[in-house]
Design a protein around this motif. Structure first.
Motif, mmCIF file in Angstrom:
data_model
loop_
_atom_site.group_PDB
_atom_site.id
_atom_site.type_symbol
_atom_site.label_atom_id
_atom_site.label_comp_id
_atom_site.label_asym_id
_atom_site.label_seq_id
_atom_site.Cartn_x
_atom_site.Cartn_y
_atom_site.Cartn_z
ATOM 1 N N LYS A 10 -11.874 11.983 9.833
ATOM 2 C CA LYS A 10 -11.816 10.675 9.180
ATOM 3 C C LYS A 10 -12.254 10.749 7.723
ATOM 4 O O LYS A 10 -11.969 9.842 6.947
ATOM 5 C CB LYS A 10 -12.737 9.694 9.923
ATOM 6 N N ASP A 11 -12.954 11.811 7.353
ATOM 7 C CA ASP A 11 -13.500 11.924 6.010
ATOM 8 C C ASP A 11 -12.459 12.574 5.101
ATOM 9 O O ASP A 11 -12.677 13.652 4.552
ATOM 10 C CB ASP A 11 -14.777 12.783 6.070
ATOM 11 N N CYS A 12 -11.321 11.944 4.990
ATOM 12 C CA CYS A 12 -10.214 12.552 4.265
ATOM 13 C C CYS A 12 -9.265 11.441 3.832
ATOM 14 O O CYS A 12 -9.577 10.275 3.967
ATOM 15 C CB CYS A 12 -9.488 13.560 5.157
ATOM 16 N N GLU A 13 -8.115 11.831 3.308
ATOM 17 C CA GLU A 13 -7.163 10.814 2.887
ATOM 18 C C GLU A 13 -6.509 10.193 4.119
ATOM 19 O O GLU A 13 -6.463 10.790 5.180
ATOM 20 C CB GLU A 13 -6.135 11.404 1.916
ATOM 21 N N TRP A 14 -6.003 8.983 3.962
ATOM 22 C CA TRP A 14 -5.499 8.188 5.091
ATOM 23 C C TRP A 14 -4.483 8.946 5.931
ATOM 24 O O TRP A 14 -4.605 9.038 7.151
ATOM 25 C CB TRP A 14 -4.904 6.877 4.570
ATOM 26 N N SER A 15 -3.462 9.496 5.306
ATOM 27 C CA SER A 15 -2.367 10.052 6.100
ATOM 28 C C SER A 15 -2.783 11.315 6.847
ATOM 29 O O SER A 15 -2.160 11.682 7.831
ATOM 30 C CB SER A 15 -1.144 10.328 5.221
ATOM 31 N N SER A 50 -8.507 -0.679 1.966
ATOM 32 C CA SER A 50 -9.638 0.148 1.525
ATOM 33 C C SER A 50 -9.287 1.629 1.570
ATOM 34 O O SER A 50 -10.000 2.454 1.039
ATOM 35 C CB SER A 50 -10.832 -0.101 2.448
ATOM 36 N N PHE A 51 -8.190 1.940 2.225
ATOM 37 C CA PHE A 51 -7.774 3.329 2.468
ATOM 38 C C PHE A 51 -8.844 4.118 3.220
ATOM 39 O O PHE A 51 -8.870 5.348 3.181
ATOM 40 C CB PHE A 51 -7.381 4.049 1.172
ATOM 41 N N ASP A 52 -9.753 3.420 3.868
ATOM 42 C CA ASP A 52 -10.759 4.110 4.671
ATOM 43 C C ASP A 52 -10.169 4.339 6.066
ATOM 44 O O ASP A 52 -9.891 3.383 6.794
ATOM 45 C CB ASP A 52 -12.017 3.246 4.758
ATOM 46 N N PRO A 53 -9.974 5.605 6.445
ATOM 47 C CA PRO A 53 -9.285 5.885 7.709
ATOM 48 C C PRO A 53 -10.049 5.449 8.954
ATOM 49 O O PRO A 53 -9.517 5.574 10.051
ATOM 50 C CB PRO A 53 -9.126 7.414 7.706
ATOM 51 N N LEU A 69 0.821 -1.222 0.000
ATOM 52 C CA LEU A 69 0.000 0.000 0.000
ATOM 53 C C LEU A 69 0.849 1.264 0.000
ATOM 54 O O LEU A 69 0.331 2.364 -0.180
ATOM 55 C CB LEU A 69 -0.933 0.022 1.218
ATOM 56 N N GLY A 70 2.136 1.119 0.236
ATOM 57 C CA GLY A 70 2.967 2.314 0.263
ATOM 58 C C GLY A 70 2.637 3.215 1.448
ATOM 59 O O GLY A 70 2.789 4.426 1.360
ATOM 60 N N LEU A 71 2.162 2.607 2.532
ATOM 61 C CA LEU A 71 1.923 3.396 3.747
ATOM 62 C C LEU A 71 3.056 3.106 4.720
ATOM 63 O O LEU A 71 3.465 1.958 4.891
ATOM 64 C CB LEU A 71 0.577 3.021 4.368
#
Lengths: 321, 423, 177
Positions: free
Chosen positions: B310-315, B266-269, B196-198
């Motif tokens: 939480k309604d944003c990108e993962w990082s 899912s990249f869902d934070p 995932l490159g996280l």
């Protein structure tokens, strides 16, 4: 295909379809056809949260050659730098009726987020998300390899591709590993252990710590940009030491197969991962990669929004009601 | 008032029983002039009110995410009658003043016992010890200290804190995370993060601190509590420490007993949490550790966040997930339904053991003469998690849409009916 | 389904078209045939071969894909592109004969004229089709027609070419709804 977020989303057949379409488009542009009316009336947004002039202008050229209207939305000096959220930006673009949003973002998964949250109904094209993926770069790399070594035909079976350098932080490497493997090529990752992710053994590639041992077997070597900041994060001791072990030099070029090619996604750090003479050697296809990038991105745009999109179909359904 | 005769109950061993509460206390027999309200609890099981040692209530400072009131409402809806407010508020709960404020808010709302946890260091900065005795001697009687959210990373600071709390039988609850090994970390480091490159949060960053803290605890002869254990290696370290007879306890969260790092795909934070979701192997080790007693207790690490976090990108997203309202069901599903432990054992780990570690009185057991803190649960029924229905002010549950067994029907605090699903 | 042209009849029709092209253009110099994929390409190649046979010299023949110029792209999912091959000498100043299998609405030919416009400036553009089935929606007509077949709109004219379909024949099917 509704979006292009990850190479994982493509079947092998779809990947080849993109490459074949790009071949047709590339040949047409060699015939002198510079512009097609295909995307007239379509709006393509370049949404760049991270500076990347070359990727942005490549997409822009691709969209314009297809007659799309292009809106460049870059983070600098806009509300994005003032803390506007990805969601609000997406909703703005949605209100403007973007048919495709090309997003570059420093957060891995940002493109997925944009597409999966239904914030917009246009196509989402990932132009690089954090250290995750950069699918159009991988497609243009595969295109370049196929053009040089497979005469624009079929898949990449029988070829060995070395990807060299900062695998850990490279979205180019991640997308290429997925795509090249899908197309049947053998991939070897060449890097110091510090620049390989924990878990890389699950990638289905081989790994080598010695460039010299494997360079002679490679049909293509893909040099990755090494950011000088990495040195401060202790990934390698000095630039000199890095470039001695993992840089592409004239001597290493001499060890390569006669037919082998040298690639680099750019921008290059000449003298660090690649020497100036290597970058300009007759094995280098680095400039060609740039031209191929436009053809591949045209193909992606055509295949995503050239035909009926989900929105078109919904509109038609609406009219029929 | 607060006098109940509850009939047709099962106890945690499945035996039929009755429960008598008079004037807020458990009693064997009612006094002569008692006028109990009768509840026919056919099919329900009585459990002692659950006790959470790891709750983020966000007040003061982030009342948009949660308040002592909404957190307590969520707690009682989850069958909890005592919760422990972590100090990472604004301002940080590092003085007697702040802990008393939180304690009094808990008292005021009268839903459940709210015990503040004090910060170990001033501002949770990890440099200078906070006034631990002052917090202990305040009205809030703080016994647990933690810099949760941050690790007490400096070995000297940790040593001093462990020594110092011996003054009043306190305990240091450590958030074990080596800061240098986890800079900008986003998820468990491993196969999934590589793809995932996280940026990875390696298990060793947790285990290295646990190992060090165990050695320090042994050296100074103090009490250590390890927060939210997540790794198989961590379980081993605790197991060894216990074998040595050290006073080391550990907790696990419900989400780490069920969810894995695959969910980050899912990249869902909503799945972004610290410490991160780990692998199947870790989940199995945590379950085994809880079952065999290596891990003493379940703690929720209930961490409410407003939608925009939480309604944003993962990082860009905040770490943390809700837990209070789903904890019992998740644990019942993962541990009891899977036959890893009995209901009575689970209840012991979610009520009595935490109360013992924290020295909370009148909590964790149904004992004649104690304040009546208990819940009635329907073990044969199930419910579907709908974020909008949750009592917490925030909605960041990773269990949305899941159908879970065991429904908390009623919760009583000091004999008062403080939660009734049907009312 | 009925067969309206068999293999021999198709061959005869194309041979006649070849003669007509030569007659109209006073021989084969400066003549380029461009087939429109897919079946127009095979037909153009057949005509080119017929003309070469008559004239005893090679005639230039290419393909012109018109997909990117269609006006109905957005009604269907994206279509595959076919290669465009323009003879090396280009089309500027040449007599270009576009070749397609069936002339119907005329929209394909409009797209072809647009595509051609991007490539160069021919002296003339002519159109050869195997079948003209009528129902034009644009002011376009063919210069060379193999056979005029009056049809109703709910009929389907299908041209089969051996190199693509394994058989040479033209059929009509009515679209049973």
């Amino acid at each position: 295909m509704k979006n292009l977020l990850s190479i994982d989303d493509l079947t092998k057949a779809e990947a080849i379809e993109i490459l074949d379409t790009a071949v047709t488009l590339s040949n047409l542009s060699e015939t002198g056809v510079k512009k097609f009316p295909t995307l007239r009336g379509r709006t393509v947004v370049n949404l760049f949260f991270e500076d990347s002039t070359r990727t942005r202008i490549s997409f822009e050229a691709a969209a314009k050659r297809l007659s799309a209207d292009v809106i460049n939305f870059s983070a600098k000096g806009s509300s994005l730098s003032k803390g506007e959220s990805l969601k609000d930006t997406a909703m703005t673009l949605q209100a403007m009726g973007a048919d495709a949003v090309i997003i570059r973002h420093n957060s891995s998964g940002a493109a997925h987020r944009l597409a999966s949250q239904k914030w917009i109904d246009g196509a989402v094209i990932n132009a690089g998300d954090g250290t995750r993926e950069h699918p159009t770069q991988a497609l243009l790399d595969a295109f370049t390899i196929r053009r040089n070594l497979k005469n624009d035909q079929g898949d990449l079976k029988g070829l060995k591709v070395g990807i060299v350098g900062d695998i850990l932080h490279s979205r180019v490497a991640r997308s290429n590993v997925l795509l090249l493997s899908k197309l049947g090529a053998e991939v070897v990752l060449i890097a110091p252990p510090t620049l390989l992710p924990v878990g890389v053994d699950s990638w289905g590639t081989s790994v080598s710590y010695s460039f010299d041992e494997v360079i002679g077997d490679c049909d293509a070597v893909m040099m990755l940009r090494v950011q000088k900041e990495r040195m401060e994060d202790l990934f390698f001791p000095t630039e000199r030491e890095y470039s001695r072990a993992f840089g592409l030099t004239k001597d290493r070029i001499a060890m390569m197969k006669e037919s082998a090619i040298v690639m680099h996604p750019g921008p290059m750090n000449r003298g660090l991962e690649i020497s100036a003479d290597s970058a300009e050697s007759n094995k280098s296809v680095i400039v060609e990669q740039v031209a191929n990038g436009v053809s591949v991105r045209m193909a992606v745009l055509y295949l995503l929004i050239g035909g009926a999109t989900t929105r078109d179909l919904e509109t038609h359904l609406g009219e029929n009601k | 008032m607060n006098t109940w005769q509850i009939k047709n109950l099962f106890d945690v061993h499945g035996k039929e029983t009755e429960l008598n509460v008079e004037a807020g206390l458990f009693v064997d027999q009612f006094s002569q002039d008692a006028q109990p309200q009768t509840i026919d609890a056919r099919g329900l099981t009585v459990i002692p009110g659950l006790v959470d040692l790891h709750t983020h209530l966000r007040e003061p400072g982030r009342e948009d995410a949660e308040t002592v009131l909404t957190g307590a409402q969520a707690a009682v809806a989850g069958g909890y009658t005592a919760i422990s407010a972590m100090p990472n508020t604004l301002p940080v709960a590092d003085t007697a003043g702040v802990v008393e404020q939180v304690y009094r808010l808990g008292k005021l709302h009268q839903l459940c016992d709210v015990y503040p946890i004090g910060a170990v260091t001033v501002g949770q900065k990890g440099e200078q010890l906070a006034e631990l005795t002052a917090m202990n001697q305040s009205e809030a009687k703080v016994r647990i200290f933690s810099d949760d959210g941050h690790c007490v990373a400096d070995p000297l600071v940790m040593r001093r804190a462990l020594e110092y709390v011996k003054l009043f039988d306190g305990v240091i609850a450590q958030h074990a995370q080596d800061p240098r090994l986890t800079e900008n970390a986003q998820m468990n480091e491993g196969e999934v993060s590589s793809k995932l490159g996280l940026k990875g949060w390696p298990a060793v960053a947790e285990e290295a601190i646990i190992a060090r803290d165990i050695l320090l605890t042994e050296h100074v002869g103090s009490r250590l509590h390890v927060c939210h254990l997540t790794t198989a290696g961590g379980v081993e370290l605790i197991r060894d420490a216990k074998k040595k007879g050290l006073n080391v306890t550990a907790e696990v969260t419900p989400h780490h007993l069920l969810l894995t790092d695959e969910l980050a795909g899912s990249f869902d934070p909503v799945y972004k949490v610290n410490p991160p979701l780990r692998t199947n192997k870790d989940v199995a080790a945590l379950r085994a550790g809880l079952a065999d007693g290596t891990i003493d207790i379940v703690a929720t690490d209930h961490a409410p966040h407003p939608q925009e976090s939480k309604d944003c990108e993962w990082s860009a997203a905040a770490f943390g997930m809700l837990g209070l309202e789903t904890a019992f069901s998740i644990c019942y599903m993962t541990m009891v339904k899977n036959e890893l432990m009995s209901l009575s054992e689970l209840v012991d780990r979610m009520a009595l053991r935490p109360a013992q570690i924290a020295r909370y009185e009148n909590q964790g057991e149904i004992r004649t003469g104690n304040r009546a803190n208990f819940a009635l649960v329907d073990l044969n029924s199930s419910w579907t998690v709908e974020p909008e229905q949750l009592k917490s002010k925030s909605k960041n549950t990773p269990f949305a849409g899941m159908e879970l067994p065991a429904v908390i029907e009623k919760t009583f605090h000091n004999g008062a009916l403080v939660f009734d699903r049907r009312g | 389904m009925s067969v309206v042209l068999n293999g021999a009849e198709i061959a005869r029709a194309l041979k006649r078209i070849s003669h007509e092209i030569l007659e109209r253009n006073h021989g084969s110099s400066d003549l380029i045939l461009l087939g429109i994929p897919t079946r127009g390409v095979a037909i153009a190649e057949q005509i080119a071969s017929d003309i070469s046979g008559i004239e005893n010299s090679e005639i230039e023949c290419g393909t012109l894909d018109i997909t990117m110029y269609r006006d109905d792209l957005r009604l269907k999912p994206p279509r595959n592109l076919f290669p465009t091959r323009i003879p090396a000498s280009g089309i500027d100043g040449k007599n270009v004969v576009l070749v397609d299998d069936v002339l119907y609405s005329g929209r394909t030919i409009r797209a072809a004229l647009d595509a051609l416009n991007e490539i160069g400036r021919p002296r003339t553009v002519q159109l050869a089709v195997l079948i003209d089935r009528g129902h034009r929606e644009l002011p376009i007509r063919a210069d060379y027609v193999g056979k005029n077949i009056p049809t109703s709109k709910n009929e389907n004219v299908k041209v089969h070419i051996s190199s693509v379909d394994g058989i040479d024949e033209v059929t009509i099917e009515s679209d049973l709804k």
